[in-house]
Design a protein around this motif. Structure first.
Motif, mmCIF file in Angstrom:
data_model
loop_
_atom_site.group_PDB
_atom_site.id
_atom_site.type_symbol
_atom_site.label_atom_id
_atom_site.label_comp_id
_atom_site.label_asym_id
_atom_site.label_seq_id
_atom_site.Cartn_x
_atom_site.Cartn_y
_atom_site.Cartn_z
ATOM 1 N N VAL A 278 3.741 -0.767 3.752
ATOM 2 C CA VAL A 278 3.176 0.564 3.543
ATOM 3 C C VAL A 278 4.332 1.532 3.300
ATOM 4 C CG1 VAL A 278 1.871 2.471 4.559
ATOM 5 C CG2 VAL A 278 1.179 0.104 5.009
ATOM 6 N N VAL A 279 4.318 2.220 2.170
ATOM 7 C CA VAL A 279 5.349 3.197 1.836
ATOM 8 C C VAL A 279 4.704 4.580 1.872
ATOM 9 C CG1 VAL A 279 7.089 3.939 0.167
ATOM 10 C CG2 VAL A 279 6.506 1.501 0.371
ATOM 11 N N ALA A 280 5.200 5.430 2.776
ATOM 12 C CA ALA A 280 4.512 6.705 2.979
ATOM 13 C C ALA A 280 5.481 7.746 3.530
ATOM 14 C CB ALA A 280 3.304 6.494 3.905
ATOM 15 N N HIS A 281 5.031 8.543 4.469
ATOM 16 C CA HIS A 281 5.728 9.746 4.937
ATOM 17 C C HIS A 281 5.894 9.689 6.448
ATOM 18 C CE1 HIS A 281 4.667 11.258 0.911
ATOM 19 N NE2 HIS A 281 3.532 10.622 1.153
ATOM 20 N N ASP A 282 6.804 10.519 6.982
ATOM 21 C CA ASP A 282 7.125 10.347 8.393
ATOM 22 C C ASP A 282 5.940 10.614 9.308
ATOM 23 O OD1 ASP A 282 7.273 13.139 8.096
ATOM 24 O OD2 ASP A 282 8.859 13.332 9.581
ATOM 25 N N ALA A 283 5.152 11.676 9.056
ATOM 26 C CA ALA A 283 3.985 11.933 9.896
ATOM 27 C C ALA A 283 2.978 10.793 9.797
ATOM 28 C CB ALA A 283 3.332 13.254 9.504
ATOM 29 N N VAL A 284 2.834 10.224 8.610
ATOM 30 C CA VAL A 284 1.918 9.099 8.418
ATOM 31 C C VAL A 284 2.396 7.885 9.215
ATOM 32 C CG1 VAL A 284 1.031 7.453 6.716
ATOM 33 C CG2 VAL A 284 1.090 9.898 6.183
ATOM 34 N N ILE A 285 3.694 7.634 9.200
ATOM 35 C CA ILE A 285 4.232 6.498 9.932
ATOM 36 C C ILE A 285 4.041 6.678 11.439
ATOM 37 C CG2 ILE A 285 6.395 5.313 10.543
ATOM 38 C CD1 ILE A 285 7.188 5.714 7.546
ATOM 39 N N TRP A 286 4.329 7.883 11.934
ATOM 40 C CA TRP A 286 4.092 8.125 13.359
ATOM 41 C C TRP A 286 2.628 7.905 13.715
ATOM 42 C CZ3 TRP A 286 7.845 7.749 16.432
ATOM 43 C CH2 TRP A 286 9.102 8.349 16.215
ATOM 44 N N LEU A 287 1.736 8.379 12.874
ATOM 45 C CA LEU A 287 0.313 8.305 13.198
ATOM 46 C C LEU A 287 -0.260 6.907 12.993
ATOM 47 C CD1 LEU A 287 -0.740 11.807 11.939
ATOM 48 C CD2 LEU A 287 -0.932 10.964 14.285
ATOM 49 N N LEU A 288 0.308 6.123 12.102
ATOM 50 C CA LEU A 288 -0.083 4.719 12.018
ATOM 51 C C LEU A 288 0.293 3.988 13.304
ATOM 52 C CD1 LEU A 288 0.852 3.905 8.315
ATOM 53 C CD2 LEU A 288 -1.452 3.841 9.299
ATOM 54 N N ARG A 289 1.454 4.300 13.840
ATOM 55 C CA ARG A 289 1.829 3.727 15.132
ATOM 56 C C ARG A 289 0.888 4.206 16.231
ATOM 57 N NH1 ARG A 289 7.989 3.733 16.857
ATOM 58 N NH2 ARG A 289 6.912 2.596 18.525
ATOM 59 N N TYR A 290 0.554 5.481 16.192
ATOM 60 C CA TYR A 290 -0.374 6.061 17.178
ATOM 61 C C TYR A 290 -1.698 5.296 17.196
ATOM 62 C CZ TYR A 290 -3.954 9.480 18.658
ATOM 63 O OH TYR A 290 -5.041 10.094 19.234
ATOM 64 N N TRP B 230 0.873 -1.173 0.000
ATOM 65 C CA TRP B 230 0.000 0.000 0.000
ATOM 66 C C TRP B 230 0.906 1.218 0.000
ATOM 67 C CZ3 TRP B 230 -5.565 0.321 0.895
ATOM 68 C CH2 TRP B 230 -6.192 -0.928 0.875
ATOM 69 N N CYS B 231 0.632 2.160 -0.898
ATOM 70 C CA CYS B 231 1.577 3.251 -1.115
ATOM 71 C C CYS B 231 0.862 4.596 -1.239
ATOM 72 C CB CYS B 231 2.387 2.966 -2.381
ATOM 73 S SG CYS B 231 3.723 4.131 -2.727
ATOM 74 N N SER B 232 1.482 5.619 -0.682
ATOM 75 C CA SER B 232 1.034 6.989 -0.901
ATOM 76 C C SER B 232 1.086 7.304 -2.393
ATOM 77 C CB SER B 232 1.942 7.958 -0.137
ATOM 78 O OG SER B 232 1.821 9.284 -0.630
ATOM 79 N N PRO B 233 0.174 8.151 -2.898
ATOM 80 C CA PRO B 233 0.225 8.514 -4.304
ATOM 81 C C PRO B 233 1.308 9.537 -4.625
ATOM 82 C CG PRO B 233 -1.566 9.674 -3.240
ATOM 83 C CD PRO B 233 -1.004 8.732 -2.219
ATOM 84 N N TYR B 234 1.943 10.112 -3.620
ATOM 85 C CA TYR B 234 2.954 11.138 -3.875
ATOM 86 C C TYR B 234 4.163 10.510 -4.574
ATOM 87 C CZ TYR B 234 0.515 14.723 -1.147
ATOM 88 O OH TYR B 234 -0.392 15.655 -0.699
ATOM 89 N N LEU B 235 4.734 11.244 -5.508
ATOM 90 C CA LEU B 235 5.761 10.699 -6.396
ATOM 91 C C LEU B 235 6.930 10.106 -5.629
ATOM 92 C CD1 LEU B 235 6.872 10.245 -9.234
ATOM 93 C CD2 LEU B 235 7.749 12.601 -9.196
#
Length: 241
Positions: free
Chosen positions: A166-178, A69-74
């Motif tokens: 899951v390939v994404a962004h740092d805030a997303v990773i922190w919040l997935l853990r949250y 699952w991946c963010s759509p950002y390039l």
């Protein structure tokens, strides 16, 4: 049933490089022409993604994720593509906008210096409301991002795969853990104060019964083994220090 979720932050982007340089110089703007969604990896970021894939190529296929699952950002899509290609993994991939980076609204493209200079009332409002609940005009709070991540996690949980990348962004990773570890606001920011999410780092969450725990966090050994460059950039431009 999903038993492991592997979280990978994208490789270093040209936006990361520009934001860090501008912060250190005291500039008000980051100074890149692309919109956030179209900002590509830097040369270093591409090398980091390839190093991650080379590390996976040395592991048994049965020990690796079965779906992405991946963010759509390039920058996230490039990271996933380069790593999977190097690892010779042909995995089903879901591009999902709910995994995009946090939107900064009117503060997009500004450094912390620019926010204080151009939007002093917003800087004061953020200081009063706190990082978790502050929503810049036209943007999102961390709580807003958590809400959309709760939605995507319900869909991820429906996967037949035992391990999901899951390939994404740092805030997303922190919040997935949250969300997965059922933290509160204070626990989240205490954790952030002690750690980081470096570019192409791997964080693994494992489920036991209904409880998720982090078994690996911010792991960049794939870079250290290949003499790759380890980079650490503030993920949100208005939060950079």
């Amino acid at each position: 049933m999903v038993q492991e979720i592997w979280l990978v932050r994208h490789g270093e982007s040209i936006g990361n490089v520009a934001a860090t340089r501008s912060e250190r110089a005291g500039a008000e703007v980051v100074g890149i022409d692309t919109r956030d969604a179209d900002t590509p990896l830097s040369e270093t970021g591409a090398e980091q993604a390839v190093s991650l894939g080379a590390h996976w190529a040395q592991q048994e296929p049965d020990d690796l994720p079965q779906v992405v699952w991946c963010s759509p950002y390039l920058r996230a899509r490039q990271t996933a593509h380069l790593a999977l290609h190097r690892a010779s993994l042909d995995l089903p991939t879901v591009i999902d906008e709910r995994l995009r980076d946090r939107e900064l609204g009117v503060l997009d493209g500004l450094t912390s210096h620019g926010v204080h200079a151009r939007f002093p009332q917003e800087a004061a409002r953020r200081a009063h409301q706190g990082k978790f609940y502050y929503r810049p005009p036209g943007g999102e709070s961390w709580a807003d991002v958590a809400l959309r991540l709760r939605s995507v996690l319900r869909d991820v949980a429906d996967s037949d795969a035992a391990r999901v990348l899951v390939v994404a962004h740092d805030a997303v990773i922190w919040l997935l853990r949250y969300v997965l570890e059922a933290m509160d606001e204070q626990q989240l920011f205490d954790l952030i104060a002690r750690g980081s999410v470096r570019n192409t780092s791997l964080t693994v969450l494992t489920r036991t019964d209904r409880t998720w725990t982090t078994t690996r966090a911010d792991d960049v050994r794939h870079l250290e083994r290949t003499d790759g460059k380890v980079t650490e950039h503030a993920g949100e431009r208005e939060d950079a220090r």
